[in-house]
Structures are given as structure tokens and as C-alpha cells.
Design a protein around this motif. Structure first.
Motif, PDB file in Angstrom:
ATOM      1  N   ASP A  97       0.243  -8.134  -4.772  1.00  0.00           N
ATOM      2  CA  ASP A  97       0.520  -7.543  -3.463  1.00  0.00           C
ATOM      3  C   ASP A  97      -0.637  -6.609  -3.096  1.00  0.00           C
ATOM      4  O   ASP A  97      -0.784  -5.535  -3.671  1.00  0.00           O
ATOM      5  N   ARG A 143       2.809 -12.624  -9.284  1.00  0.00           N
ATOM      6  CA  ARG A 143       2.525 -12.312  -7.886  1.00  0.00           C
ATOM      7  C   ARG A 143       1.578 -11.124  -7.798  1.00  0.00           C
ATOM      8  O   ARG A 143       1.508 -10.316  -8.723  1.00  0.00           O
ATOM      9  N   THR A 188       0.667  -4.578  -7.885  1.00  0.00           N
ATOM     10  CA  THR A 188       0.677  -4.050  -6.526  1.00  0.00           C
ATOM     11  C   THR A 188      -0.425  -3.011  -6.409  1.00  0.00           C
ATOM     12  O   THR A 188      -0.560  -2.135  -7.264  1.00  0.00           O
ATOM     13  N   GLU A 199       3.652  -9.023 -12.016  1.00  0.00           N
ATOM     14  CA  GLU A 199       3.403  -8.533 -10.663  1.00  0.00           C
ATOM     15  C   GLU A 199       2.393  -7.399 -10.718  1.00  0.00           C
ATOM     16  O   GLU A 199       2.438  -6.557 -11.618  1.00  0.00           O
TER      17      GLU A 199
END
Length: 150
Positions: free
Chosen positions: A46, A44, A142, A140
């Protein structure tokens, strides 16, 4: 720590660093296939702190492809990388970034200037990586945008 363990740790650090460098190059080059390949299957991203989305890597790649058309010149500089390992299969990277970009259709700043940035932002990335059968992959990422200037 044995020499074998020390060598393994160095190789892991180099491999993790290569993923982070690959991330910056993929975004700068608009290589969204390469971008997606850097992520674990459930990876993911972000980008909400910079006005973007948070979603799976495939969805984010589609969004980035559309958004980055606004900035035909871009150059991520990901620096001050701090790599830590929770265990042999999990790594974390905290790194600062500076991201100069040029808006599409922007007028040059001088007679010889065709590529100078007119938008720049900076902040911190946090990456969580997993060791997979294909090597280290981003689980992930971010973005923590701290500033921007037009």
C-alpha cells in the motif's frame, strides 16, 4: 526461555531483518523479480500515502517498475526497525525510512555532482510478515509518508 528458544528467536529476527533489507535493495536496484519473491502468495503493498497504489505484490511491482523509471538514482534507508512477534508464524516490523532519489534528466548541482538527490521523502513503513515454507515473507507492507522535499 530455553537456550534453544532464545536461539530460534534470534534467528527469526535476523531472517525478518534480511527480508526488510532485501525489500529496500530490490526497490533501489529495480529488481522487481526479487521484490515479488519477498512477498507471500497473497502479499500486498500500500503506497497510497505517497501518491501510489494499493494492490497485490505482482501488480505493485509492475507499477513500481514504471514509476521508478522517473528516478534512476534512489536509495532507501530503512532504520529504527522494531520487530515484534504475535506467535512463531507472524511478525510485525515498524521502521522509519528516508528515501533520497534523483529525477531522470535533472541537472547536476555542481560540476562534480552527477548523482546528488533532488527529491527526498521520509516516513514509516509497517510490515506484516508470515513464516512460509520458503521462509519469512511479507504479507503486507504499508508506506506512511510523513514528509517530502524537492
Amino acid at each position: 526461555m530455553t537456550q534453544r528458544a532464545e536461539l530460534s528467536a534470534v534467528l527469526d529476527r535476523l531472517a525478518v531483518d534480511e527480508v526488510i533489507t532485501g525489500y529496500a535493495a530490490a526497490v533501489d536496484d529495480g529488481d522487481w523479480v526479487a521484490y515479488q519473491a519477498l512477498f507471500a502468495p497473497d502479499g500486498r503493498a500500500d503506497y497510497r500515502s505517497s501518491g501510489g497504489i494499493a494492490a497485490g505484490a505482482d501488480e505493485v511491482a509492475v507499477w513500481l517498475a514504471e514509476m521508478m523509471r522517473l528516478f534512476p538514482m534512489r536509495q532507501h534507508l530503512i532504520v529504527n526497525r522494531r520487530v515484534t512477534f504475535d506467535d512463531p508464524g507472524h511478525a510485525h516490523v515498524r521502521a522509519d525510512y528516508v528515501n533520497p532519489m534523483r529525477l531522470a534528466g535533472a541537472a547536476p548541482e555542481g560540476p562534480q555532482d552527477t548523482s546528488a538527490p533532488n527529491f527526498i521523502s521520509g516516513g514509516t513503513y509497517t510490515f506484516s510478515l508470515l513464516r512460509t515454507d520458503a521462509g519469512w515473507r511479507i504479507h503486507e507492507v504499508t508506506v506512511h509518508e510523513k514528509w517530502r522535499r524537492m
